[in-house]
Design an enzyme around this catalytic site. Structure first.
Site, PDB file in Angstrom:
ATOM      1  N   ASN A 141      -2.085   1.799   6.225  1.00  0.00           N
ATOM      2  CA  ASN A 141      -1.074   0.850   5.545  1.00  0.00           C
ATOM      3  C   ASN A 141      -0.713  -0.060   6.650  1.00  0.00           C
ATOM      4  O   ASN A 141      -0.370   0.384   7.699  1.00  0.00           O
ATOM      5  CB  ASN A 141       0.073   1.618   4.647  1.00  0.00           C
ATOM      6  CG  ASN A 141       0.993   0.569   4.235  1.00  0.00           C
ATOM      7  OD1 ASN A 141       0.797  -0.688   4.074  1.00  0.00           O
ATOM      8  ND2 ASN A 141       1.938   0.951   3.880  1.00  0.00           N
ATOM      9  N   GLY A 142      -0.650  -1.548   6.495  1.00  0.00           N
ATOM     10  CA  GLY A 142      -0.340  -2.108   7.612  1.00  0.00           C
ATOM     11  C   GLY A 142      -1.631  -3.091   8.226  1.00  0.00           C
ATOM     12  O   GLY A 142      -2.368  -3.185   7.082  1.00  0.00           O
TER      13      GLY A 142
ATOM     14  N   ARG B 255       4.952   0.084  -6.118  1.00  0.00           N
ATOM     15  CA  ARG B 255       5.056  -0.794  -4.817  1.00  0.00           C
ATOM     16  C   ARG B 255       4.101  -1.965  -5.007  1.00  0.00           C
ATOM     17  O   ARG B 255       4.167  -2.888  -3.929  1.00  0.00           O
ATOM     18  CB  ARG B 255       4.461   0.211  -3.855  1.00  0.00           C
ATOM     19  CG  ARG B 255       5.378   1.289  -3.375  1.00  0.00           C
ATOM     20  CD  ARG B 255       4.656   2.484  -2.433  1.00  0.00           C
ATOM     21  NE  ARG B 255       4.223   1.618  -1.188  1.00  0.00           N
ATOM     22  CZ  ARG B 255       5.084   1.964  -0.182  1.00  0.00           C
ATOM     23  NH1 ARG B 255       6.172   2.830  -0.180  1.00  0.00           N
ATOM     24  NH2 ARG B 255       4.701   1.456   1.001  1.00  0.00           N
TER      25      ARG B 255
ATOM     26  N   LYS C 261       7.005  -4.297  -4.593  1.00  0.00           N
ATOM     27  CA  LYS C 261       8.423  -4.158  -4.417  1.00  0.00           C
ATOM     28  C   LYS C 261       8.702  -4.082  -2.971  1.00  0.00           C
ATOM     29  O   LYS C 261      10.229  -4.741  -3.033  1.00  0.00           O
ATOM     30  CB  LYS C 261       8.596  -2.296  -4.750  1.00  0.00           C
ATOM     31  CG  LYS C 261       9.895  -1.959  -4.776  1.00  0.00           C
ATOM     32  CD  LYS C 261      10.823  -2.487  -5.937  1.00  0.00           C
ATOM     33  CE  LYS C 261      12.331  -2.015  -6.033  1.00  0.00           C
ATOM     34  NZ  LYS C 261      13.288  -2.911  -6.647  1.00  0.00           N
TER      35      LYS C 261
ATOM     36  N   TRP D 160      -2.919  -2.777  -1.591  1.00  0.00           N
ATOM     37  CA  TRP D 160      -2.490  -4.226  -1.950  1.00  0.00           C
ATOM     38  C   TRP D 160      -3.316  -5.081  -0.714  1.00  0.00           C
ATOM     39  O   TRP D 160      -3.080  -4.889   0.442  1.00  0.00           O
ATOM     40  CB  TRP D 160      -0.984  -4.311  -1.413  1.00  0.00           C
ATOM     41  CG  TRP D 160      -0.441  -5.692  -1.676  1.00  0.00           C
ATOM     42  CD1 TRP D 160      -0.380  -6.586  -0.643  1.00  0.00           C
ATOM     43  CD2 TRP D 160       0.140  -6.370  -2.777  1.00  0.00           C
ATOM     44  NE1 TRP D 160       0.030  -7.599  -1.089  1.00  0.00           N
ATOM     45  CE2 TRP D 160       0.702  -7.755  -2.134  1.00  0.00           C
ATOM     46  CE3 TRP D 160       0.517  -6.103  -4.160  1.00  0.00           C
ATOM     47  CZ2 TRP D 160       0.942  -8.547  -3.096  1.00  0.00           C
ATOM     48  CZ3 TRP D 160       1.003  -7.198  -4.919  1.00  0.00           C
ATOM     49  CH2 TRP D 160       1.084  -8.168  -4.257  1.00  0.00           C
TER      50      TRP D 160
ATOM     51  N   CYS E 131       0.903  -1.097  -0.031  1.00  0.00           N
ATOM     52  CA  CYS E 131       0.198   0.004  -0.124  1.00  0.00           C
ATOM     53  C   CYS E 131       0.885   0.997  -0.016  1.00  0.00           C
ATOM     54  O   CYS E 131       2.028   1.279   0.602  1.00  0.00           O
ATOM     55  CB  CYS E 131      -1.018   0.113   1.374  1.00  0.00           C
ATOM     56  SG  CYS E 131      -2.078  -1.438   1.433  1.00  0.00           S
TER      57      CYS E 131
HETATM   58  C1  F1P Z   1      13.449  -8.421  -1.097  1.00  0.00           C
HETATM   59  C2  F1P Z   1      12.531  -9.041  -2.135  1.00  0.00           C
HETATM   60  C3  F1P Z   1      13.180  -8.245  -3.680  1.00  0.00           C
HETATM   61  C4  F1P Z   1      12.244  -8.910  -4.936  1.00  0.00           C
HETATM   62  C5  F1P Z   1      11.149  -8.367  -4.616  1.00  0.00           C
HETATM   63  C6  F1P Z   1      10.308  -8.558  -3.164  1.00  0.00           C
HETATM   64  O1  F1P Z   1      13.271  -7.113  -1.140  1.00  0.00           O
HETATM   65  O2  F1P Z   1      12.521 -10.081  -2.054  1.00  0.00           O
HETATM   66  O3  F1P Z   1      14.213  -9.025  -3.573  1.00  0.00           O
HETATM   67  O4  F1P Z   1      13.058  -8.447  -5.936  1.00  0.00           O
HETATM   68  O5  F1P Z   1      10.843  -7.087  -4.804  1.00  0.00           O
HETATM   69  O6  F1P Z   1      11.208  -8.208  -2.031  1.00  0.00           O
HETATM   70  P1  F1P Z   1      14.219  -6.163  -0.189  1.00  0.00           P
HETATM   71  O7  F1P Z   1      14.141  -6.539   1.255  1.00  0.00           O
HETATM   72  O8  F1P Z   1      15.734  -6.070  -0.606  1.00  0.00           O
HETATM   73  O9  F1P Z   1      13.766  -4.460  -0.358  1.00  0.00           O
END
Ligand code: F1P
Length: 589
Positions: free
Chosen positions: A99-100, A27, A584, A73, A2
Site C-alpha cells: 500500500n502506498g 476503504r 474512505k 485502489w 488499498c
Molecule cells: C476526509 C474526507 C472525508 C470524505 C471522504 C474522503 O477524510 O474528505 O470527509 O467523506 O471519505 O475523505 P478524513 O481526513 O476526515 O478521514
C-alpha cells in the site's frame, strides 16, 4: 484505499484473510487477491468485488496456515488482473502486497531488468518482490534482506512479504503508510487497519515510521531501518467486532446516522484534564490555524466561527491541500489544529509536516486510534464515535463538531454551553424521528439536477456539508453557500423549481436568512426550510427540535441533511455505503 492483511498461525489462512478483506471493503478498491503458502505459494486475484471474485476463484479453498490478502485502489497501472496484488518475484521466491507509492520504481525496474528480472505487471509495487528476491541472494537472514530492500525504496509504503525459503515468517515494513500488528494466541496478524483482525484479537501494536516487523505465529520482532531492535507493547483496541454489523439497518450509512446520539455521548465522555490541556494550547497560541479536508474541513470552518463568537479567538482555516500554495505566516508561536476522521488523509499529513517544519505545534482531532495524524501531533483528542464504515462521513462529523464545542466551551469557560452540549444527544435523537418526512422530500426532488444549500454564520459550514453529503451519496450536483452570497452571482442559476435547502433555525441568523430565501423564491426556487417551525416562505418544511440555546443548532440540523443525502441515494438505486470513485481515507495527494 488499498487494504492489507497478513495472517500466520495454526488455522487455515484463506477464510481468515477473505473475511478480513471483506471488512476492509469500505476503504474503497477495484481489485483484490489472496496468497497462501502450502509447500509453495498459491495466488488468486482479479478485478471487482471480493464476493464476486470468490464465486469464480473460491478463495476460501486455498490451503496453508500463512498468507496475505490485498484490496487495490489503482494508482500506478490500470485496473487489471495483472496489476492486482499479491505480486511475486520471477523465480517465485517472494510474494508481496503493498500500500502506498514507490516513487523510484522506474529506476529500480530498469536495474532489476538488467539483472534478468521479468515483470508481469505495470505497478510500482512489483519491484519490492524482485528486490527482495535479489537481496536474498546476498543476505542469509530475512532481517538483513529486508533492511537492504527498504534502503533501496523511496516513497511511502506499508508492505508485507513472504518467502518460499522461510515461510514461517511474514515481513512487514512501514514508511508513511499505516501498518498494525495484531497479537493473537498462536497466531498473529499484520494489517493496514484494525478491522483486519478485530474479530480475532483486540491487542494491537501500531508500527511507527521506518520500522520493520518479523512476524511468526508466536513471535513478533521489531527493528528500525538501521537494524536496531525496538521493544513495543500492545494496546487494547476499544472497537468490537459487533461494530462491523449493519444490525437492523439496510446500510452502514443509515446505521451510523442513527448511532449519532450514542456516538456523541461517547465523544463527550472525555477526560476533563485532557480537554483542558488542549484548550489551553489553543488559548496560548499567538496564531491559530485549523485544517482538514472534505467533511473535516467543514468541522474546521465551524470551529473558526465558534472560537471567534464564544471565546474571541482569531483563527485561520485552510484546506490541507492548499498549504503549499498559500504562504501562511506560520512560525514557532503558531498552533495548527488538524482534524481528520481517519487520521490518514495524505493532504492533512502533508500540511502537518509542512507546519512542523516551520516550528508549528500541531494538535489534532481524529477517530482512529494510533493513526498517523496522532503520531505526528503534540496532542490528540479522539472523537470516540466508533468505526465509521460508510465512506461518507456522518457520525464522525457530528462527533468532531461536538468535541470542538467541548473544547471551545473549555476555552471560554462557558459552563452553560457545556451543560447544553451534554444534552445535545437527546435533541439529535429527536431530529432522527423526522426520518419519514425527510424521505418524502428526498423522493419529491428525485428529478432535480442541482441542489443548493444555504446558511449564514455557523450554518454556512453546515450548508457546505449538506451539499457535500448529497454529492457523495447521490451524485447530484450540489453547492453550499453563505445565504447572503447567493445574490452575487449564483442567483442566475435559479429556475422554476430549483431546490434550495435553507438552514433556518430560530437564532440571530433567522430573519436575514429568510430574507435571502424570499429573493430566491421570487426567482422560482423551491425552498426547503430546516427549522423548528414552519414558515410561509418554505415550499417544504424539515422540522428539527427546538433547542434551549441557538449555539447547538449546527449539530442537530446536520441530521436531516445526512438523511436527505441518504434517501436521495436510495431513491436513485445507488449504494450509499460505497459511492463510486470515493475511498474512505484518501492516502494520495
Ligand atoms: C476526509 C474526507 C472525508 C470524505 C471522504 C474522503 O477524510 O474528505 O470527509 O467523506 O471519505 O475523505 P478524513 O481526513 O476526515 O478521514
Amino acid at each position: 484505499m488499498c487494504g492489507i492483511i497478513g495472517y500466520i498461525g495454526e488455522r487455515n489462512a484463506s477464510p481468515i484473510l477473505f473475511e478480513a478483506l471483506r471488512r476492509m471493503e469500505y476503504r474503497g478498491y477495484d481489485s483484490a487477491g489472496i496468497a497462501t503458502f502450502d509447500d509453495n505459494f498459491i495466488i488468486k486475484k482479479g478485478i471487482g468485488k471480493i464476493s464476486d471474485l470468490d464465486k469464480e476463484l473460491n478463495f476460501r479453498e486455498m490451503q496453508g496456515t500463512a498468507g496475505m490478502g490485498h484490496t487495490r485502489w489503482a494508482t500506478h497501472g490500470g485496473v487489471t488482473k495483472e496489476n492486482a496484488h499479491p505480486h511475486w518475484s520471477c523465480r517465485g521466491e517472494v510474494v508481496i502486497v503493498h500500500n502506498g507509492i514507490i516513487e523510484n520504481y522506474s529506476g529500480l525496474r530498469e536495474f532489476l531488468s538488467s539483472r534478468g528480472h521479468k515483470f508481469t505487471s505495470s505497478t510500482d509495487s512489483e519491484v519490492i518482490a524482485h528486490l527482495l528476491e535479489e537481496a536474498m541472494k546476498n543476505h542469509q537472514d530475512l532481517k538483513s534482506a529486508a533492511l537492504s530492500v527498504v534502503a533501496s525504496l523511496k516513497g511511502s509504503y506499508a508492505f508485507l512479504a513472504m518467502t518460499r525459503s522461510k515461510p514461517d515468517t511474514i515481513i512487514g515494513a512501514r514508511k508513511d503508510v499505516p501498518l498494525i500488528v495484531g497479537i493473537g494466541r498462536g497466531e498473529n496478524f499484520l494489517s493496514s487497519d484494525v478491522f483486519g483482525f478485530i474479530d480475532r484479537t483486540n491487542q494491537a501494536i501500531f508500527m511507527d515510521n521506518k520500522e520493520i516487523a518479523l512476524v511468526t505465529k508466536d513471535q513478533v520482532e521489531f527493528f528500525d531501518f538501521t537494524g536496531k531492535s525496538i521493544s513495543k507493547k500492545p494496546a487494547t483496541v476499544a472497537w468490537e467486532v459487533s461494530d462491523f454489523s449493519k444490525k437492523e439497518f439496510l446500510h452502514f450509512t443509515l446505521k451510523e446516522i442513527h448511532e449519532q446520539p450514542l456516538a456523541i455521548r461517547q465523544t463527550l465522555s472525555q477526560e476533563v484534564e485532557a480537554v483542558r490541556e488542549f484548550a489551553s494550547l489553543i488559548l496560548k497560541a499567538k496564531n491559530l490555524f485549523i485544517t482538514g479536508c472534505g467533511t473535516s474541513f467543514h468541522a474546521a470552518l465551524l470551529m473558526k466561527y465558534l472560537l471567534a463568537r464564544k471565546a474571541k479567538i482569531r483563527s485561520e482555516v485552510f484546506l490541507s491541500s492548499e498549504i503549499e500554495h498559500q504562504k501562511y505566516l506560520m512560525d514557532g508561536d503558531s498552533v495548527l489544529l488538524a482534524i481528520s476522521q481517519s487520521g490518514e488523509t495524505a493532504d492533512v499529513l502533508s500540511a502537518v509536516s509542512e507546519a512542523k517544519s516551520r516550528g508549528v505545534k500541531v494538535i489534532s482531532i481524529a477517530n482512529v486510534m494510533g493513526c498517523s495524524l496522532a503520531r505526528e501531533s503534540f496532542k490528540t483528542l479522539y472523537t470516540r464515535c466508533g468505526p465509521e464504515i460508510g465512506v461518507a462521513a456522518t457520525k464522525s462529523f457530528t462527533s468532531q463538531v461536538a468535541l470542538l464545542y467541548l473544547i471551545a466551551s473549555e476555552a471560554c469557560s462557558d459552563l452553560a454551553m457545556r451543560k447544553f452540549l451534554i444534552e445535545s444527544p437527546d435533541y439529535v435523537e429527536q431530529a432522527l424521528e423526522f426520518e419519514a418526512r425527510v424521505q418524502e422530500i428526498a423522493y419529491k426532488y428525485m428529478n432535480a439536477n442541482d441542489f443548493y444549500f444555504v446558511g449564514r454564520g455557523d450554518h454556512y459550514p453546515i450548508a457546505l456539508e449538506g451539499a457535500l453529503k448529497l454529492k457523495e451519496l447521490s451524485y447530484v450536483h450540489a453547492e453550499g453557500m453563505a445565504a447572503g452570497e447567493f445574490k452575487h452571482g449564483t442567483l442566475a442559476l435559479i429556475e422554476k423549481g430549483t431546490p434550495v435547502v435553507l438552514m433556518n433555525p430560530p437564532d440571530e441568523t433567522y430573519v436575514q436568512t429568510l430574507n435571502n430565501a424570499m429573493e430566491l423564491k421570487a426567482r422560482g426556487a423551491s425552498v426547503i426550510g430546516i427549522s423548528t417551525r414552519p414558515n410561509a416562505c418554505y415550499d417544504d418544511f424539515l422540522q428539527i427540535p427546538e433547542l434551549p440555546t441557538g449555539i447547538l443548532y449546527p449539530i442537530v440540523e446536520s441530521v436531516p441533511l445526512q438523511m436527505l443525502a441518504y434517501f436521495s441515494s436510495i431513491g436513485r438505486k445507488l449504494d450509499p455505503d460505497y459511492p463510486r470513485n470515493l475511498a474512505k481515507s484518501v492516502t494520495v495527494i
